[in-house]
Design an enzyme around this catalytic site. Structure first.
Site, short mmCIF file in Angstrom:
data_model
loop_
_atom_site.label_atom_id
_atom_site.label_comp_id
_atom_site.label_asym_id
_atom_site.label_seq_id
_atom_site.Cartn_x
_atom_site.Cartn_y
_atom_site.Cartn_z
N ARG A 238 0.84 -1.20 0.00
CA ARG A 238 0.00 0.00 0.00
C ARG A 238 0.88 1.25 0.00
O ARG A 238 2.08 1.17 0.22
CB ARG A 238 -0.86 0.04 1.28
CG ARG A 238 -2.02 -0.89 1.24
CD ARG A 238 -3.05 -0.52 2.26
NE ARG A 238 -2.66 -0.93 3.62
CZ ARG A 238 -3.05 -0.29 4.71
NH1 ARG A 238 -3.78 0.80 4.61
NH2 ARG A 238 -2.69 -0.73 5.90
N ILE B 177 3.11 4.50 0.10
CA ILE B 177 4.38 4.94 -0.50
C ILE B 177 5.13 3.74 -1.08
O ILE B 177 5.71 3.82 -2.16
CB ILE B 177 5.23 5.67 0.56
CG1 ILE B 177 4.54 6.97 1.01
CG2 ILE B 177 6.63 5.97 0.01
CD1 ILE B 177 5.16 7.62 2.24
N ASP C 50 6.11 -10.54 8.33
CA ASP C 50 6.03 -9.53 9.38
C ASP C 50 7.46 -9.13 9.71
O ASP C 50 8.25 -9.96 10.18
CB ASP C 50 5.32 -10.11 10.61
CG ASP C 50 5.14 -9.08 11.72
OD1 ASP C 50 5.87 -8.07 11.74
OD2 ASP C 50 4.27 -9.31 12.58
N VAL C 51 7.80 -7.86 9.47
CA VAL C 51 9.20 -7.44 9.63
C VAL C 51 9.67 -7.50 11.08
O VAL C 51 10.87 -7.40 11.35
CB VAL C 51 9.45 -6.03 9.05
CG1 VAL C 51 9.22 -6.01 7.56
CG2 VAL C 51 8.63 -4.96 9.78
N TYR D 57 5.93 6.81 17.68
CA TYR D 57 6.24 7.00 16.25
C TYR D 57 7.44 7.93 16.09
O TYR D 57 8.39 7.64 15.35
CB TYR D 57 5.01 7.57 15.54
CG TYR D 57 5.15 7.68 14.04
CD1 TYR D 57 4.97 6.56 13.23
CD2 TYR D 57 5.46 8.90 13.43
CE1 TYR D 57 5.09 6.66 11.84
CE2 TYR D 57 5.58 9.00 12.06
CZ TYR D 57 5.39 7.88 11.26
OH TYR D 57 5.53 7.98 9.90
N LYS E 59 11.12 6.97 14.49
CA LYS E 59 11.65 7.56 13.25
C LYS E 59 12.99 8.25 13.49
O LYS E 59 13.86 8.25 12.61
CB LYS E 59 10.62 8.51 12.65
CG LYS E 59 9.36 7.79 12.16
CD LYS E 59 9.68 6.74 11.09
CE LYS E 59 8.45 6.14 10.47
NZ LYS E 59 8.77 5.18 9.40
#
Ligand code: NDP
Length: 249
Positions: A22, A24, A59-60, A153, A157
């Site tokens: 999905r 990007i 699943d990473v 989050y 990042k």
């Protein structure tokens, strides 16, 4: 079949994309295919049937499964030339209210998952002495984006940005480049879900973004292609900000 190739060196290259089902990741998969690249998507669910790419469910966060997938894929298709880490999730809550699960899952997917995938595929790329890795960080790794409440989050990042720099330093003299991109607000399912919960955020995003609009997945994909191609051969350990000017304030 190559059409509209901006980067001829990507023709025939093997490109692995996490989270390419999905948003990007998917937009970037399409752009690599336009360059004549071969694309393998690693994602939680089997994605778009019309995409001329192989999908592998992964699943990473599962380090063992990531390692065995990297080994199997490499033995069958060859060592990837390009790796894009686009898998990512967000959970919103005040810092004082965020559940341990929401903290852990976001760090696991965004930061630990990116590390597992870089390590597993990076081992093969190092053995080959070549490769370009692009990790999707976020402007949220630099700014807190208040009034949004996404402590896990933002921390994940920031971690992706520093993970990228550290890997770049370790691997530069062995032919593997590692860069990240930090998008601002991009119109995908991820931001649509945030807007569904808090519609008033849309006006805040546009007001704080000097270009006055959300970016498109395709605009991010353009920069990822550049970072993956030989056009950026001097770049490693860089983070490219693509946020419509959000972080200039
Ligand atoms: P989407 O939610 O549209 O796509 C994310 C994809 O990652 C989905 O296909 C999802 O699978 C997959 N995924 C989630 N968890 C895992 C996992 N554990 N293992 C494998 N795949 C997984 O997000 P975007 O395209 O918007 O975001 C892509 C990346 O860009 C993310 O890292 C995000 O943090 C980052 N980013 C996005 C911005 C934006 O404004 N949209 C801004 C800055 C950064 P499934 O569909 O099954 O859930």
């Amino acid at each position: 079949m190559m059409t509209n190739a901006t980067y001829p060196d990507l023709d025939g290259k093997l490109v692995v994309i996490t989270g390419g089902g999905r948003g990007i990741g998917l937009a970037t998969a399409r752009r690599f295919l336009e360059q004549g690249s071969r694309v393998v998507v690693l994602d939680l669910a089997n994605g778009e049937a019309e995409l001329d790419a192989e999908f592998i469910e992964l699943d990473v966060t599962d380090a063992g499964a990531v390692a065995s997938t990297a080994d199997e894929l490499t033995a069958r298709l060859g060592i990837p030339d390009v790796l894009l880490n686009a898998a990512g999730i967000v959970r919103s809550a005040n810092a004082e209210d965020m559940s341990a699960d929401d903290w852990t899952r976001v760090i696991d997917v965004n930061l630990s998952g990116t590390f597992h995938v870089c390590q597993a595929f990076g081992r093969h790329m190092l053995a080959a002495g070549r490769g370009a890795i692009v990790n999707i960080a976020s402007m949220s790794g630099t700014v807190s984006n208040f009034p949004q409440k996404q402590v896990s989050y933002n921390a994940s990042k920031a971690g992706v940005m520093h993970l990228t720099k550290t890997l770049a330093g370790e691997w530069a003299d062995r032919g593997v480049r590692v860069n990240s991109i930090s998008p601002g607000y991009i119109a995908t399912d991820l931001t649509a879900a945030l807007l569904e919960r808090e519609p008033e955020l849309g006006a805040v995003w546009r007001e704080r973004t000097p270009t006055g609009r959300l970016g498109t997945p395709d605009e991010v994909a353009s920069i990822i292609l550049f970072l993956a191609s030989e056009a950026s051969s001097l770049m490693t350990g860089s983070d490219v900000i693509a946020d419509g000017g959000y972080t200039v304030w």
